[in-house]
Design an enzyme around this catalytic site. Structure first.
Site, PDB file in Angstrom:
ATOM      1  CE  LYS A  96      33.616  53.410   7.315  1.00  0.00           C
ATOM      2  NZ  LYS A  96      33.922  53.844   8.682  1.00  0.00           N
ATOM      3  CE1 TYR A 151      30.632  17.678   4.919  1.00  0.00           C
ATOM      4  CE2 TYR A 151      29.626  16.844   2.906  1.00  0.00           C
ATOM      5  CZ  TYR A 151      30.207  17.876   3.615  1.00  0.00           C
ATOM      6  OH  TYR A 151      30.394  19.091   3.011  1.00  0.00           O
ATOM      7  CE  LYS A 177      36.323  18.421  -1.232  1.00  0.00           C
ATOM      8  NZ  LYS A 177      36.347  19.839  -1.630  1.00  0.00           N
ATOM      9  CE  LYS A 179      33.437  17.637   2.914  1.00  0.00           C
ATOM     10  NZ  LYS A 179      34.039  18.787   2.223  1.00  0.00           N
ATOM     11  CG  ASP A 207      37.412  19.509   2.955  1.00  0.00           C
ATOM     12  OD1 ASP A 207      38.128  20.147   3.755  1.00  0.00           O
ATOM     13  OD2 ASP A 207      36.340  19.940   2.496  1.00  0.00           O
ATOM     14  CB  ALA A 208      41.449  18.471   7.328  1.00  0.00           C
ATOM     15  CG  HIS A 316      33.673  25.016  -1.664  1.00  0.00           C
ATOM     16  ND1 HIS A 316      32.641  25.834  -1.258  1.00  0.00           N
ATOM     17  CD2 HIS A 316      33.564  23.887  -0.928  1.00  0.00           C
ATOM     18  CE1 HIS A 316      31.949  25.233  -0.312  1.00  0.00           C
ATOM     19  NE2 HIS A 316      32.482  24.044  -0.086  1.00  0.00           N
ATOM     20  CD  GLU A 335      33.016  20.680  -3.569  1.00  0.00           C
ATOM     21  OE1 GLU A 335      32.988  21.926  -3.481  1.00  0.00           O
ATOM     22  OE2 GLU A 335      33.111  19.933  -2.590  1.00  0.00           O
TER      23      GLU A 335
HETATM   24 MG    MG Z   1      36.677  22.181   1.978  1.00  0.00          MG
END
Ligand code: MG
Length: 383
Positions: A96, A151, A177, A179, A207-208, A316, A335
């Site tokens: 659906k 990270y 990039k 975090k 990247d938040a 991504h 990326e």
């Molecule tokens: Mg992200």
């Protein structure tokens, strides 16, 4: 031609190069789709996502049986070859609309394997097959890239962040990039300064991870505004279009969004209500999340209809599959996760990145077999 076997396994995954650093129990699903072709390649490989956990139940109970039960006529094109777009319709039969949940990630894993197999059977790199089937006919030869990671480490974070950025630079990446959003804003601002010290001006994105609420998003946007970032990604809850719009109204630099949105219907909502600006902002939709390439292509068409250019898309994912999608559909770039999400992150063994770009493999398929760790993983699954 029939699909005669779909193998699936859940494997652990880490955001860190050192898998001993906790990643919240993250895992993903790997799949191998076998056909009964009398000649030529007969298995294709895929995986579910590098951030959304495994999809064992959905794949094994719901979607793999549809492929296994499909008749030849539902799977092949006029020439009798496997047609991934027709097979995708088999996967989605009876589904659906709305309520996308994570079924789109399960479908994405199988769709990746179907495209890998179709490209191998055509003797073409996936990028070339995608360009012919869903793009302008010719794939890009060179794809702009950025290295993703950064990270926060549980100890000695700033030194390890600096080392990581320096290693990315040494590997040929000139855009990076990292975090933010998981610590006090002052901590994030120091991390940004450290990374920027080792990059050309304007080449750092942050990247938040959708961490900010309505108030903290505006505070962060104000603090980040003067820093000359490449982009500010995943600001708030992906369905909080009011906050997304409020930030976009106040932040003149590039905003990047779309990674946690999985359907063309959600893409349309983002375009219509998120306040994004097609002249500068970045779209991160991940083809492995978005019902695979077939769903992703519908998202690209949805956004192009609304005035966006294909080069706004930087999918991504950070692996070989997104490299082929970016080349085949002639997107802005993609990326790469050089150190995270092993063995999926990164390019083929021996691939060289120069001036922040890389060439696509000329080998048929996605090229998983040209990466030792993936050849071992998928080979073990398929055997
Ligand atoms: Mg992200």
């Amino acid at each position: 031609m029939r699909i005669v076997d779909v193998r699936e396994r859940t494997v652990p995954l880490s955001r860190y190069e050192d898998p001993a650093i906790p990643s919240g129990g993250l895992d993903t699903s790997v799949v191998a789709v076998h056909i009964d072709a009398p000649s030529g390649p007969n298995v294709g490989y895929g995986f579910a996502s590098i951030g959304r956990f495994g999809q064992h139940g959905l794949i094994s109970d719901r979607f793999a049986p549809r492929l296994l039960n499909a008749v030849r006529e539902d799977l092949v094109d006029e020439s009798g070859e496997l047609d991934p777009v027709r097979a995708w319709r088999v996967l989605m039969a009876g589904e659906k609309v709305g309520g996308h949940g994570e079924r789109c990630v399960a479908v994405g894993a199988l769709d990746m394997a179907l495209w890998d197999l179709a490209a191998k059977r055509a003797g073409l790199p996936l990028a070339t097959l995608l360009a012919r089937r869903l793009g302008d006919g010719v794939a890009a030869d060179l794809v702009p890239l950025y290295a993703s990671g950064g990270y926060r480490y549980p100890s000695d974070d700033e030194r390890r962040l600096r080392d990581e950025v320096l290693r990315m630079r040494a590997d040929g990446y000139d855009r990076v990039k990292i975090k933010i959003g998981g610590a006090a804003l002052g901590v994030d601002l120091r991390r940004i300064t450290i990374a920027q010290e080792h990059l050309p001006s304007g080449h750092l994105a942050v990247d938040a991870m959708n961490a900010y609420d309505a108030d903290s998003a505006l505070v962060a946007a104000e603090a980040l505004s003067p820093l000359g970032l490449w982009w500010f990604e995943d600001v708030c809850d992906p369905h909080d279009f009011r906050t997304q719009r409020a930030v976009t109204d106040r932040y003149s630099g590039r905003i990047a969004a779309g990674e946690p949105l999985f359907s063309w219907q959600e893409a349309a909502l983002l375009a219509d209500h998120g306040g994004l600006r097609p002249d500068r902002d970045i779209l991160l939709f991940d083809p492995a999340h978005c019902y695979g390439v077939t769903g992703f292509a519908r998202i690209v068409a949805t956004m192009v209809d609304r005035g966006w250019k294909r080069d706004a898309f930087w999918p991504h994912g950070g692996h070989l599959f997104t490299l082929h999608v970016a080349a085949g559909l002639r997107l802005g770039g993609t990326e790469v996760n050089p150190f995270s999400f092993a063995p999926f992150g990164g390019l083929r063994d021996g691939d060289r990145v120069a001036s922040g770009a890389a060439r696509v493999s000329s080998e048929p398929g996605i090229g998983f077999e040209q990466r030792d760790a993936l050849r071992t993983l998928f080979g073990g699954l398929a055997a």
